[in-house]
Design a protein around this motif. Structure first.
Motif, short mmCIF file in Angstrom:
data_model
loop_
_atom_site.label_atom_id
_atom_site.label_comp_id
_atom_site.label_asym_id
_atom_site.label_seq_id
_atom_site.Cartn_x
_atom_site.Cartn_y
_atom_site.Cartn_z
N SER A 57 -41.35 5.69 18.95
CA SER A 57 -40.76 5.23 17.69
C SER A 57 -39.73 6.21 17.12
O SER A 57 -39.10 5.96 16.11
CB SER A 57 -41.87 4.99 16.64
OG SER A 57 -42.47 6.21 16.29
N GLU A 89 -56.73 -4.04 10.44
CA GLU A 89 -55.99 -4.05 9.17
C GLU A 89 -56.77 -4.62 7.98
O GLU A 89 -56.39 -4.40 6.84
CB GLU A 89 -54.68 -4.84 9.36
CG GLU A 89 -54.93 -6.31 9.68
CD GLU A 89 -53.67 -7.04 10.13
OE1 GLU A 89 -53.16 -6.71 11.20
OE2 GLU A 89 -53.24 -7.95 9.42
N SER A 95 -54.82 -4.88 2.38
CA SER A 95 -54.36 -4.05 3.49
C SER A 95 -53.49 -2.87 3.01
O SER A 95 -52.87 -2.92 1.96
CB SER A 95 -53.59 -4.89 4.51
OG SER A 95 -52.34 -5.21 3.99
N ASP A 96 -53.48 -1.85 3.85
CA ASP A 96 -52.74 -0.63 3.56
C ASP A 96 -51.34 -0.81 4.18
O ASP A 96 -51.20 -0.97 5.39
CB ASP A 96 -53.50 0.52 4.24
CG ASP A 96 -52.75 1.83 4.24
OD1 ASP A 96 -51.58 1.84 3.81
OD2 ASP A 96 -53.34 2.83 4.67
N ILE A 97 -50.31 -0.79 3.34
CA ILE A 97 -48.96 -1.11 3.80
C ILE A 97 -48.45 -0.11 4.83
O ILE A 97 -47.63 -0.43 5.69
CB ILE A 97 -48.00 -1.24 2.60
CG1 ILE A 97 -48.43 -2.48 1.81
CG2 ILE A 97 -46.55 -1.41 3.04
CD1 ILE A 97 -47.76 -2.66 0.51
N SER A 98 -49.01 1.10 4.81
CA SER A 98 -48.55 2.09 5.80
C SER A 98 -48.92 1.66 7.22
O SER A 98 -48.26 2.05 8.19
CB SER A 98 -49.10 3.47 5.48
OG SER A 98 -50.49 3.48 5.69
N LEU A 99 -49.97 0.83 7.36
CA LEU A 99 -50.34 0.33 8.69
C LEU A 99 -49.25 -0.59 9.23
O LEU A 99 -48.93 -0.60 10.42
CB LEU A 99 -51.66 -0.45 8.65
CG LEU A 99 -52.91 0.29 8.21
CD1 LEU A 99 -54.12 -0.62 8.26
CD2 LEU A 99 -53.13 1.51 9.10
N THR A 101 -46.06 -0.48 8.48
CA THR A 101 -44.91 0.35 8.87
C THR A 101 -45.16 1.01 10.22
O THR A 101 -44.29 1.02 11.09
CB THR A 101 -44.67 1.43 7.80
OG1 THR A 101 -44.71 0.81 6.53
CG2 THR A 101 -43.36 2.14 8.00
N LYS A 102 -46.37 1.51 10.40
CA LYS A 102 -46.68 2.23 11.65
C LYS A 102 -46.63 1.28 12.85
O LYS A 102 -46.05 1.59 13.89
CB LYS A 102 -48.07 2.86 11.52
CG LYS A 102 -48.38 3.78 12.66
CD LYS A 102 -49.60 4.63 12.41
CE LYS A 102 -49.77 5.57 13.61
NZ LYS A 102 -51.07 6.11 13.74
N ASP A 105 -43.14 0.29 13.64
CA ASP A 105 -42.43 1.43 14.25
C ASP A 105 -42.73 1.54 15.74
O ASP A 105 -41.83 1.75 16.55
CB ASP A 105 -42.86 2.73 13.58
CG ASP A 105 -41.92 3.12 12.47
OD1 ASP A 105 -40.93 2.39 12.26
OD2 ASP A 105 -42.18 4.14 11.81
#
Ligand SMILES: NC(=O)c1ccc[n+]([C@@H]2O[C@H](COP(=O)([O-])OP(=O)(O)OC[C@H]3O[C@@H](n4cnc5c(N)ncnc54)[C@H](O)[C@@H]3O)[C@@H](O)[C@H]2O)c1
Length: 249
Positions: A57, A89, A95-99, A101-102, A105
């Motif tokens: 990524s 998730e 849910s955690d929005i950083s998941l 994004t990851k 990526d």
């Protein structure tokens, strides 16, 4: 037509599971294998292939792995964009929005960058194979992020096939059903589902996947581009007798 000996193939996510099985297979049949992963696993080291530590990524990191692999072994004939993650998730509302994004990526941007750099480092007549997933077609609750990233891989595959066809570079994807790897353990929900609902009545072992990738890298598929090959034991074909029985009892 299926002979791949001495071609140079770069595989991402080669340190574990499907990628490790692919690296093992292509090394065994005489390919020059460049294996890319976040870190070089002991299993990969034992294979005696060219190992490169990179994050798919991260543009600089992946580009540097392509450069080192091709500096050492010449341009590529094949690229397998296989690195990916599946993150539990939970329900969308919590849910955690950083998941999100990851996963975007690694699963989407990582494949996009692999294709982008392949345009510089792949010989004319080369072949790109992306690992998508049956989850792109048959999704499960709380798998929204993973499913949408894999659906994106299939659409990206088709688009790249259109763009690179004039250089005789083919781009296809493979969509595995459930494959027993560290990502999908034997006692996980997906493996149990595969046992109960696929036509073949079992999840895949990693070696069940090899033929599809080998075919797509070889001349046997020289007029095949822009497609997705499902290797799912018949999961997507529909419900089996035993599946219907279990659901109706
Ligand atoms: N196992 C299954 O049931 C299954 C089903 C469908 C699709 N897939 C897909 O197959 C591919 C391989 O999965 P697997 O089951 O072998 O999983 P795995 O976890 O065993 O292997 C994935 C590998 O990718 C590497 N990786 C992760 N993030 C990376 C990054 N940012 N840069 C470089 N490498 C990275 C990991 O270190 C690991 O070695 C994935 O794309 C996955 O989504 C797996």
């Amino acid at each position: 037509m299926f002979n791949l000996s001495s071609i140079h193939v770069l595989i991402t996510g080669a340190g574990s599971g499907i990628g490790l099985a692919l690296a093992t297979h292509f090394k065994k049949i005489g390919c020059i294998v460049s294996a890319v992963d976040l870190k070089v696993s002991d299993e990969l080291l034992a294979l005696d292939v060219n190992c490169f530590s990179a994050d798919v990524s991260d543009p600089e990191s992946l580009l540097s792995a392509f450069e080192s692999a091709c500096f050492k072994n010449g341009k590529l004939d094949g690229l397998i964009n296989n690195a990916g993650i599946a993150i539990p998730e939970g329900p969308i509302e919590n849910s955690d929005i950083s998941l999100l994004t990851k996963a975007l990526d690694i699963n989407v941007k990582g494949v996009y960058l692999g294709i982008k750099y392949a345009t510089q480092f792949l010989n004319e007549g080369g072949s790109i194979v992306n690992t998508a997933s049956l989850a792109a077609y048959v999704t499960l609750p709380e798998y929204s992020i993973y499913s949408m990233t894999k659906a994106s891989v299939i659409q990206l595959t088709k688009n790249a096939a259109l763009q690179l066809g004039s250089r005789n570079i083919r781009v296809n994807s493979v969509s595995p059903g459930t494959v027993l790897t560290p990502m999908e353990p034997i006692d996980g929900v997906e493996a149990i589902l595969a046992k109960n609902t696929t036509a073949l009545g079992r999840p895949a072992q990693v070696d069940d996947l090899l033929g599809a990738y080998h075919f797509l890298l070889s001349d046997a598929s020289k007029y095949v581009t822009g497609i997705d090959v499902k290797v799912d034991g018949g999961w997507s074909a529909g419900l089996t007798y035993s599946g219907i029985e279990k659901l109706s009892s």
